[in-house]
Design a protein around this motif. Sequence first.
Motif, mmCIF file in Angstrom:
data_model
loop_
_atom_site.group_PDB
_atom_site.id
_atom_site.type_symbol
_atom_site.label_atom_id
_atom_site.label_comp_id
_atom_site.label_asym_id
_atom_site.label_seq_id
_atom_site.Cartn_x
_atom_site.Cartn_y
_atom_site.Cartn_z
ATOM 1 N N LEU A 93 2.010 56.880 30.213
ATOM 2 C CA LEU A 93 1.092 55.852 29.728
ATOM 3 C C LEU A 93 0.154 55.356 30.823
ATOM 4 C CD1 LEU A 93 3.553 53.731 27.572
ATOM 5 C CD2 LEU A 93 1.496 54.842 26.710
ATOM 6 N N LEU A 94 0.668 55.316 32.061
ATOM 7 C CA LEU A 94 -0.067 54.662 33.146
ATOM 8 C C LEU A 94 -0.725 55.628 34.117
ATOM 9 C CD1 LEU A 94 2.482 51.826 34.040
ATOM 10 C CD2 LEU A 94 0.408 51.641 32.664
ATOM 11 N N ALA A 95 -0.445 56.916 33.996
ATOM 12 C CA ALA A 95 -1.000 57.872 34.956
ATOM 13 C C ALA A 95 -2.519 57.918 34.865
ATOM 14 C CB ALA A 95 -0.428 59.265 34.696
ATOM 15 N N PRO A 96 -3.201 58.160 35.972
ATOM 16 C CA PRO A 96 -4.660 58.296 35.931
ATOM 17 C C PRO A 96 -5.066 59.429 34.997
ATOM 18 C CG PRO A 96 -3.862 58.193 38.197
ATOM 19 C CD PRO A 96 -2.661 58.345 37.333
ATOM 20 N N LEU A 97 -6.259 59.314 34.455
ATOM 21 C CA LEU A 97 -6.767 60.370 33.586
ATOM 22 C C LEU A 97 -7.331 61.491 34.458
ATOM 23 C CD1 LEU A 97 -8.432 58.210 30.815
ATOM 24 C CD2 LEU A 97 -6.287 59.470 30.689
ATOM 25 N N ALA A 98 -6.444 62.156 35.165
ATOM 26 C CA ALA A 98 -6.833 63.218 36.092
ATOM 27 C C ALA A 98 -6.547 64.558 35.444
ATOM 28 C CB ALA A 98 -6.068 63.067 37.412
ATOM 29 N N ALA A 99 -6.691 65.629 36.235
ATOM 30 C CA ALA A 99 -6.534 66.977 35.692
ATOM 31 C C ALA A 99 -5.122 67.234 35.197
ATOM 32 C CB ALA A 99 -6.912 67.998 36.758
ATOM 33 N N GLY A 100 -4.139 66.626 35.797
ATOM 34 C CA GLY A 100 -2.774 66.858 35.356
ATOM 35 C C GLY A 100 -1.788 66.240 36.317
ATOM 36 N N THR A 101 -0.540 66.193 35.906
ATOM 37 C CA THR A 101 0.519 65.667 36.759
ATOM 38 C C THR A 101 1.700 66.617 36.716
ATOM 39 O OG1 THR A 101 1.518 64.357 34.979
ATOM 40 C CG2 THR A 101 -0.165 63.275 36.324
ATOM 41 N N ILE A 102 2.473 66.611 37.800
ATOM 42 C CA ILE A 102 3.724 67.358 37.839
ATOM 43 C C ILE A 102 4.776 66.463 38.477
ATOM 44 C CG2 ILE A 102 2.692 69.652 37.927
ATOM 45 C CD1 ILE A 102 3.103 69.672 40.934
ATOM 46 N N ALA A 103 6.021 66.666 38.081
ATOM 47 C CA ALA A 103 7.115 65.881 38.644
ATOM 48 C C ALA A 103 7.311 66.241 40.108
ATOM 49 C CB ALA A 103 8.397 66.135 37.859
ATOM 50 N N VAL A 104 7.682 65.261 40.912
ATOM 51 C CA VAL A 104 7.976 65.525 42.318
ATOM 52 C C VAL A 104 9.383 66.105 42.434
ATOM 53 C CG1 VAL A 104 6.470 63.667 43.087
ATOM 54 C CG2 VAL A 104 8.886 63.201 42.740
ATOM 55 N N THR A 105 9.663 66.783 43.549
ATOM 56 C CA THR A 105 10.995 67.320 43.805
ATOM 57 C C THR A 105 11.929 66.178 44.180
ATOM 58 O OG1 THR A 105 10.590 67.665 46.166
ATOM 59 C CG2 THR A 105 9.945 69.444 44.661
ATOM 60 N N GLY A 106 13.238 66.462 44.158
ATOM 61 C CA GLY A 106 14.211 65.429 44.491
ATOM 62 C C GLY A 106 14.024 64.876 45.890
ATOM 63 N N HIS A 107 13.850 65.773 46.884
ATOM 64 C CA HIS A 107 13.661 65.330 48.263
ATOM 65 C C HIS A 107 12.337 64.590 48.407
ATOM 66 C CE1 HIS A 107 14.022 65.196 52.536
ATOM 67 N NE2 HIS A 107 13.058 66.056 52.764
ATOM 68 N N GLN A 108 11.326 65.061 47.718
ATOM 69 C CA GLN A 108 10.021 64.413 47.754
ATOM 70 C C GLN A 108 10.108 63.009 47.168
ATOM 71 O OE1 GLN A 108 6.979 66.511 45.475
ATOM 72 N NE2 GLN A 108 5.677 66.488 47.289
ATOM 73 N N ARG A 109 10.879 62.868 46.097
ATOM 74 C CA ARG A 109 11.047 61.566 45.467
ATOM 75 C C ARG A 109 11.696 60.577 46.438
ATOM 76 N NH1 ARG A 109 12.401 63.352 41.018
ATOM 77 N NH2 ARG A 109 14.635 63.642 41.385
ATOM 78 N N ALA A 110 12.700 61.044 47.191
ATOM 79 C CA ALA A 110 13.365 60.177 48.158
ATOM 80 C C ALA A 110 12.417 59.778 49.287
ATOM 81 C CB ALA A 110 14.603 60.875 48.718
ATOM 82 N N LEU A 111 11.635 60.742 49.785
ATOM 83 C CA LEU A 111 10.677 60.445 50.848
ATOM 84 C C LEU A 111 9.594 59.485 50.360
ATOM 85 C CD1 LEU A 111 10.168 63.897 52.583
ATOM 86 C CD2 LEU A 111 11.014 61.809 53.655
ATOM 87 N N LEU A 112 9.113 59.696 49.129
ATOM 88 C CA LEU A 112 8.090 58.815 48.578
ATOM 89 C C LEU A 112 8.620 57.395 48.445
ATOM 90 C CD1 LEU A 112 5.293 58.433 47.262
ATOM 91 C CD2 LEU A 112 6.342 59.092 45.082
ATOM 92 N N ALA A 113 9.838 57.256 47.918
ATOM 93 C CA ALA A 113 10.428 55.926 47.779
ATOM 94 C C ALA A 113 10.580 55.253 49.133
ATOM 95 C CB ALA A 113 11.778 56.022 47.068
ATOM 96 N N ALA A 114 11.014 56.014 50.145
ATOM 97 C CA ALA A 114 11.156 55.449 51.485
ATOM 98 C C ALA A 114 9.803 55.047 52.058
ATOM 99 C CB ALA A 114 11.843 56.453 52.406
ATOM 100 N N ALA A 115 8.777 55.866 51.792
ATOM 101 C CA ALA A 115 7.454 55.599 52.356
ATOM 102 C C ALA A 115 6.799 54.374 51.722
ATOM 103 C CB ALA A 115 6.550 56.820 52.180
ATOM 104 N N VAL A 116 6.825 54.277 50.384
ATOM 105 C CA VAL A 116 6.121 53.171 49.731
ATOM 106 C C VAL A 116 6.866 51.856 49.897
ATOM 107 C CG1 VAL A 116 5.029 54.710 48.069
ATOM 108 C CG2 VAL A 116 7.174 53.572 47.452
ATOM 109 N N GLY A 117 8.182 51.932 50.165
ATOM 110 C CA GLY A 117 8.935 50.703 50.369
ATOM 111 C C GLY A 117 9.236 50.418 51.820
ATOM 112 N N ALA A 118 8.620 51.183 52.730
ATOM 113 C CA ALA A 118 8.968 51.094 54.148
ATOM 114 C C ALA A 118 8.449 49.821 54.782
ATOM 115 C CB ALA A 118 8.409 52.301 54.902
ATOM 116 N N GLN A 119 9.261 49.292 55.685
ATOM 117 C CA GLN A 119 8.807 48.235 56.574
ATOM 118 C C GLN A 119 8.176 48.897 57.804
ATOM 119 O OE1 GLN A 119 9.197 44.990 55.545
ATOM 120 N NE2 GLN A 119 10.000 45.949 53.690
ATOM 121 N N GLY A 120 7.285 48.216 58.439
ATOM 122 C CA GLY A 120 6.720 48.747 59.673
ATOM 123 C C GLY A 120 5.325 49.306 59.542
ATOM 124 N N GLY A 121 4.688 49.138 58.392
ATOM 125 C CA GLY A 121 3.283 49.485 58.290
ATOM 126 C C GLY A 121 3.017 50.855 57.732
#
Length: 681
Positions: A93-121
Amino acid sequence: MRSHHSQRGAVLAVVHEPLGIQAWSPLVFELCGLARTDAEAVAARVAERHRAYDVELDDVPDGGLFGRCLLRLTPRGPAPPGGPLGDDLLADLLAPLAAGTIAVTGHQRALLAAAVGAQGGPGRYVEQIFWDWTGPLDLGRFIAAWQSVAEREAVLRASFDWAGAARLVLHDRAAVEVVRHVHADVGWSELLRQDRARGFELYRPGLLRVSLLDGTPDATGTGRPSTRLLVTYHRALLDERGARLLVRQFYRSYLAGGVLPGGDRRPDIRDHAQWLLRQDTAGAREFWAAAAPPAGAAVSPGRPGRPARHTEGPGRIQRRLEAARTSRLRAWAAERGAGESSALHVVWALLLHRAAGADGPLPVAFGVHLSGRDMSLRAAADMPGLLGNTLPLTVTVDPGAPLADLLLRVRDAALDLTPYAWVGGDRIREWSGRAPGSALTETTVRFDHHPPLPDNLRAELAAQGIRVGAPQSAGGDTPVPVTLVAHYDTEDALVLTALYDRARVTDTGALGILAQCLHLLRTLPEHPDEGFTVGDALRSLGACEVPGMVPPEPAGTRFALSVLRAGEPGADVVCLVTVPGVTPGAYDTLLRDHEGPERIVSLRVAGRELSPGLLRELHVAGRRLTLCGAGPAGPVAHEIARRTAERTGEVPAVVMTGVGGAVESAQALSRALRAVRARSA
């Protein structure tokens, strides 16, 4: 549910009232601020990906003020009454109206969560490689060559969306930023620091950039200036091998005049995503149910303690095992049927056992990074992206057992992991009965093998008077307290780099861990197998101190509720829900720019459990409550609204947005709030 989205790539906001009280109740979404064609695109995307619903789209007469449409999803079978809005549905519902989307891998999902929630800038999880270029350099051709690579490689046109289920968003076009610097303006160390500190806006494409730093004339006397090249990229998008593969593509493009022939190179990350969907999970589930680290396994290289000098941010220490000793280590491991990576795993297992202070046998567990490029997918070895994964390796360390036996058991345990490089940590936790988000290990060992530049490319560059060095890593970050990275230098010596989180490990502690690791690597080849035990190897460390480590913060949910704007007497209440990953500044911008009578409060949520007392505190009799969640706060806002409706019978409105910039997110939220106010009036 209402949604605001005026152009492709803008932030989409949705407003929803969680009414689901019957098993067959439809989900009704009101889309606002969308052109009819864009609303139809959202409806088509939902219909394609969520076949469990019949999807209808209707206009709502409003004089063209809000451009409202109703999106109605009627379940084709019974649905749980009042159940939570699924992450996959919310993402579509919320994804940008771009060319397409694909699910991230499990390891990628963990890294993304760590990055967007990271302290330290924003500089966290940013990686850099650099090398020297000597000879002629045509800047226009250089820029065109990188842009041509972006037009062929989907990974360079990707951004991230993490409002619901994390996705890679594939754009039709993305620019590779190339900036040239001179020494008079900035030094090398400062350029490294500045470029890392910039970070990346992960919701925008262009997650790799290139810097050039002009140097002094070539020492060979040709008079041609040397240039240092720096490629900066985000770790959630690419691993170092993927970045090096893109550099190789850049060379081909530069040699071809700045243009690579053909369209998208396939296979690519889209094909990898499809390959992942085809994997049979039955065998993996059975394996990990038994192979996951058991409770009580030693996972820390240090003992609990709070260092006197507590600092933040990533740390990096590098040490080298001399070429002659590296050769001896390789021969020692090979004579026993193993490789030097297994020797490194043995040493790390010994350090974990020693840090635990155990006298007898004890299972130890640490992460082992697999490249993921030996899969059955065609041409996977040359595919840039984040194909690899970190899997937990568990082995029992018995001080009374022969060290050679431990070497073979570690080797076999690593080989057993190879078929499951595609399995993410979230699935391992699920299949082994672990709590979601719990840590499987606290350290990772990564052995990097950097393929050399093909001889034909080097020869073609030399024919144009160009000499290029081998790329080197300029730092790194780690989502666990300590990551040990090993690679070979140009003299075939083993180089060890400790990447560590200074919030958990001090510089002195990391230096001690690395020194003990090197000591064991030097010591093991000096002892014959017969009679030499694991305990003997541990005793060889003598009185070396086991470093202290700050224990992890206790799990649990924390809330902070505060009033940001008092509002007019009797006005409705707007609650801005904040969780890790909300775009910094989005709510501040909304508070500054949004005009309205509402009372605005802020709710910060850290954790997974919602308190019933919190819901009572949010509800004010006689005032309508609207919960706002930007990006990943949307599902939390929805859950609060759903529980409030169950407890009080009054249904709050929920405003949820996709992920975007602070200004764009605030504008989307503000438009949605005005639409809610208009409907209430």
